[in-house]
Scaffold this motif. Sequence first.
Motif, PDB file in Angstrom:
ATOM      1  N   SER A 119       0.909  -1.176   0.100  1.00 44.01           N
ATOM      2  CA  SER A 119       0.099  -0.030   0.021  1.00 44.01           C
ATOM      3  C   SER A 119       0.897   1.325  -0.118  1.00 44.01           C
ATOM      4  O   SER A 119       1.959   1.331   0.365  1.00 44.01           O
ATOM      5  N   LEU A 120       0.300   2.480  -0.370  1.00 41.15           N
ATOM      6  CA  LEU A 120       1.058   3.511  -0.577  1.00 41.15           C
ATOM      7  C   LEU A 120       1.641   4.033   0.970  1.00 41.15           C
ATOM      8  O   LEU A 120       2.765   4.461   0.973  1.00 41.15           O
ATOM      9  N   PRO A 121       0.911   3.867   2.140  1.00 41.47           N
ATOM     10  CA  PRO A 121       1.266   4.197   3.280  1.00 41.47           C
ATOM     11  C   PRO A 121       2.280   3.495   3.770  1.00 41.47           C
ATOM     12  O   PRO A 121       3.354   3.979   4.358  1.00 41.47           O
ATOM     13  N   GLU A 122       2.271   2.289   3.317  1.00 39.97           N
ATOM     14  CA  GLU A 122       3.369   1.228   3.505  1.00 39.97           C
ATOM     15  C   GLU A 122       4.724   1.772   3.077  1.00 39.97           C
ATOM     16  O   GLU A 122       5.705   1.768   3.692  1.00 39.97           O
ATOM     17  N   ILE A 123       4.594   2.131   1.831  1.00 39.11           N
ATOM     18  CA  ILE A 123       5.694   2.573   1.196  1.00 39.11           C
ATOM     19  C   ILE A 123       6.179   3.693   1.572  1.00 39.11           C
ATOM     20  O   ILE A 123       7.814   3.951   1.759  1.00 39.11           O
ATOM     21  N   ALA A 124       5.270   4.776   1.810  1.00 37.67           N
ATOM     22  CA  ALA A 124       5.729   5.962   2.534  1.00 37.67           C
ATOM     23  C   ALA A 124       6.697   5.936   3.694  1.00 37.67           C
ATOM     24  O   ALA A 124       7.642   6.606   4.142  1.00 37.67           O
TER      25      ALA A 124
END
Length: 299
Positions: A119-124
């Motif tokens: 997910s984008l929050p995980e990558i961030a």
Amino acid sequence: SGRAQTRLFADRTAGESRSTSGAGHRLKPLFVIAAASLIVMALFIAYSLYPRPGSVGTTSHPQITSLAVLPLNNLSGDKDQEYFADGMTEAVTSALGRISALRVISRTSVMQYKSVHMSLPEIARDLKVDAIVEGSVQRSGNQVRVTVNLIRAETDEHLFTQTYNRDLSDVLTFQSEVASAIARQIQITLTPMEKATLASGRQVNSEAYDKYLLGKFHETVLTDNENQVAIKLLEHAVALDPNFALGYGELAQAYTRRLNSFAPGEPEWEKKAMNAVEKALLLDPNVAEAYLARGRLLW
């Protein structure tokens, strides 16, 4: 009798005066309360209507000061165009990296997330950034369609979405448009020099830009043969467009790598590299690749 009437009149006048004075004393606190209420109401309205520094579309989030550009998805339906999508990703990253108030994660660090199911929050969180830029590239001949999304990492909220349809010759100005639009969206003030740099994008020969991106792609594969292929492609690019500063900068990198890694006993590569550096910086003093190549040569 006269004195009695005079005393009675005086007593009535004094009583009326005390009554009026008492009413005035009672009205003063009410007036003060009403005025204070109006002031508080005005301050509340002003606070609600005008965003505080560091907010983007909301009053509860900190300002975005760091971001990462994820690899743009290749929607061309042709796997051979992956080099083009990767090149456009790097171009957007480089344009945003010119903004001093932003911390932009390097392309090298971000490419590991290509085709990764996270997910984008995980990558961030992995990259320790406030926002993510993601999107897609679709190319048909010399026509390019790029969609860019800016997403707040904390909430997975879309803050900005824009689709650009451009001719390949206009890609340098497109990159600057994207960087400027994102800076406005996250309320970052550009310095006069940054504004001038982003506004300095020029048209480039379409075929020259394609050869440039393909040359950069081969240059990332650190083998003798790939280095030779990259040099031929980049030499072709600057021959097609002699005013292509980025092309000369990348060519200087390829010459320098050849000198240092594959042909250390052939000093002509040093001369070629320095000439390419000087040409790049003469055309554009902000070409980072030219400075990097010169630094490696001096080292």
